[in-house]
Design an enzyme around this catalytic site. Structure first.
Site, mmCIF file in Angstrom:
data_model
loop_
_atom_site.group_PDB
_atom_site.id
_atom_site.type_symbol
_atom_site.label_atom_id
_atom_site.label_comp_id
_atom_site.label_asym_id
_atom_site.label_seq_id
_atom_site.Cartn_x
_atom_site.Cartn_y
_atom_site.Cartn_z
ATOM 1 N N GLU A 180 -0.866 1.452 -5.114
ATOM 2 C CA GLU A 180 -0.797 0.259 -4.484
ATOM 3 C C GLU A 180 -0.772 -0.833 -5.366
ATOM 4 O OE1 GLU A 180 -3.959 0.760 -1.453
ATOM 5 O OE2 GLU A 180 -3.990 2.824 -1.755
ATOM 6 N N HIS B 226 0.961 -1.337 0.047
ATOM 7 C CA HIS B 226 -0.007 -0.114 0.038
ATOM 8 C C HIS B 226 0.901 1.357 0.010
ATOM 9 C CE1 HIS B 226 -3.091 2.854 1.245
ATOM 10 N NE2 HIS B 226 -3.890 2.050 1.419
HETATM 11 O O1 TA6 Z 1 -6.022 1.803 -0.213
HETATM 12 C C1 TA6 Z 1 -6.981 2.762 0.062
HETATM 13 C C2 TA6 Z 1 -7.810 2.770 1.054
HETATM 14 O O2 TA6 Z 1 -8.517 1.297 1.393
HETATM 15 C C3 TA6 Z 1 -8.749 3.817 1.617
HETATM 16 O O3 TA6 Z 1 -10.004 3.427 1.174
HETATM 17 C C4 TA6 Z 1 -8.297 4.446 2.939
HETATM 18 O O4 TA6 Z 1 -9.006 3.669 3.654
HETATM 19 C C5 TA6 Z 1 -6.814 3.809 2.818
HETATM 20 O O5 TA6 Z 1 -6.840 2.623 2.325
HETATM 21 C C6 TA6 Z 1 -6.206 3.830 4.180
HETATM 22 O O6 TA6 Z 1 -6.672 3.069 5.012
HETATM 23 P P1 TA6 Z 1 -6.253 2.968 6.604
HETATM 24 O O7 TA6 Z 1 -6.865 1.571 7.174
HETATM 25 O O8 TA6 Z 1 -4.579 2.982 6.407
HETATM 26 O O9 TA6 Z 1 -6.463 4.363 7.209
#
Ligand code: TA6
Length: 301
Positions: free
Chosen positions: A272, A169
């Site tokens: 990601e 991510h």
């Molecule tokens: O990858 C995008 C995502 O799924 C967004 O929807 C947002 O929730 C982000 O990840 C961050 O997630 P986190 O749980 O690290 O705040």
């Protein structure tokens, strides 16, 4: 912590290439090769920074509030989302899986002329069955040199097939979200997470003027971030991945998250490397699967 550091440096340090130190309130590895350098936290197996040779600006964005040992994942760098991506259907199960804030173990290190490599492991063979009823060994390899290459390998150590979604991510440091363009996903289908999960198709390059949260699927494409204000492009190549998520929280969600820092949303974009949405990996007993992200930077004069 001091004992850990002494043991780690005694066992795995490579003079001039890899050492272990205290950082962000926890134990981090500092690895470098030919002028490039990366910092990796043992918590979460999380790459926190990467500065390629010839660059003064780091490639990965990291929250100004980054702190290890809080029980929460650090925002920024390259969090490891595994064995599921995003929220879990069952209440009480953590979003993005259960390894991104957990302790990982150093299992190997190697340095050559071209690169320095660190390997970490997470033993997922004795996870509480109500959390995850499978058994697997997880390995993460971080190789720094002319690029940063991160490989997440899952080995099914149980007797049942494992359904897996996962992500590296990655948060990238940019000059201004309103000025960058992201290319490589033209005409690809995506799930719009901000429009009830509706399926759409990308028209042209991606630009940002509000929150974007999209799972592009059925794509093995390399994605490029063009950043005019930092005068560079960042290439994100991949293997073992059929999905790519593009995310920026923009103003309102950026403030709600609370750990992006003032106007932090402007300085980061997530590209990601995943298997997410409809791209589920099913791992047979004894089978292994690797998700690979490789990051390249081209600085313009
Ligand atoms: O990858 C995008 C995502 O799924 C967004 O929807 C947002 O929730 C982000 O990840 C961050 O997630 P986190 O749980 O690290 O705040």
């Amino acid at each position: 912590m001091l004992e850990d550091l002494q043991r780690l440096n005694r066992t795995h340090a490579v003079p001039g290439a890899l050492s272990f130190e205290e950082g962000f309130g926890g134990v981090v590895a500092r690895l470098g090769s030919a002028g490039s350098e990366a910092v990796v936290a043992l918590q979460g197996g999380q790459v926190l920074s990467y500065v390629p040779a010839g660059s003064t600006t780091g490639v990965l964005w990291l929250s100004p509030a980054a702190k290890l040992g809080t029980g929460k994942a650090v925002r920024g760098g390259i969090p490891v989302c595994w064995p599921w991506f995003g929220p879990h259907a069952e209440p009480g199960k953590p979003a993005h899986g259960f390894v991104r804030a957990a302790p990982w173990t150093v299992t190997g290190a190697a340095a050559s002329q071209e690169q320095t490599q660190l390997t970490l492991a997470f033993d997922a063979t004795a996870v509480a069955s109500e959390l995850w009823p499978y058994q697997a060994q997880l390995m993460l390899t971080v190789a720094v040199g002319r690029s940063l290459k991160v490989t997440l390998t899952t080995a099914n150590a149980g007797s049942c097939a494992i359904p897996l979604t996962e992500a590296l991510h990655s948060y990238f440091a940019i000059g201004d979200i309103a000025e960058i363009g992201v290319s490589g996903l033209e005409a690809r289908p995506y799930i719009d997470q901000l429009d009830a999960g509706r399926q759409k198709r990308q028209a042209g390059g991606i630009h940002f003027s509000s929150e974007v949260d999209r799972i592009y699927f059925d794509t093995t494409d390399t994605v490029t971030i063009d950043d005019p204000s930092l005068k560079r492009t960042i290439g994100v190549a991949k293997a073992g991945s059929r999905s790519t998520v593009i995310w920026n929280p923009w103003i309102e969600k950026g403030e709600r998250l609370g750990d992006l820092g003032p106007e932090g949303y402007r300085r980061m974009v997530c590209v990601e490397t995943c298997n997410a949405g409809p791209d589920i990996v099913t791992l047979a007993p004894g089978e292994r699967h690797s998700l690979v992200q490789e990051i390249f930077v081209n600085n313009r004069a």
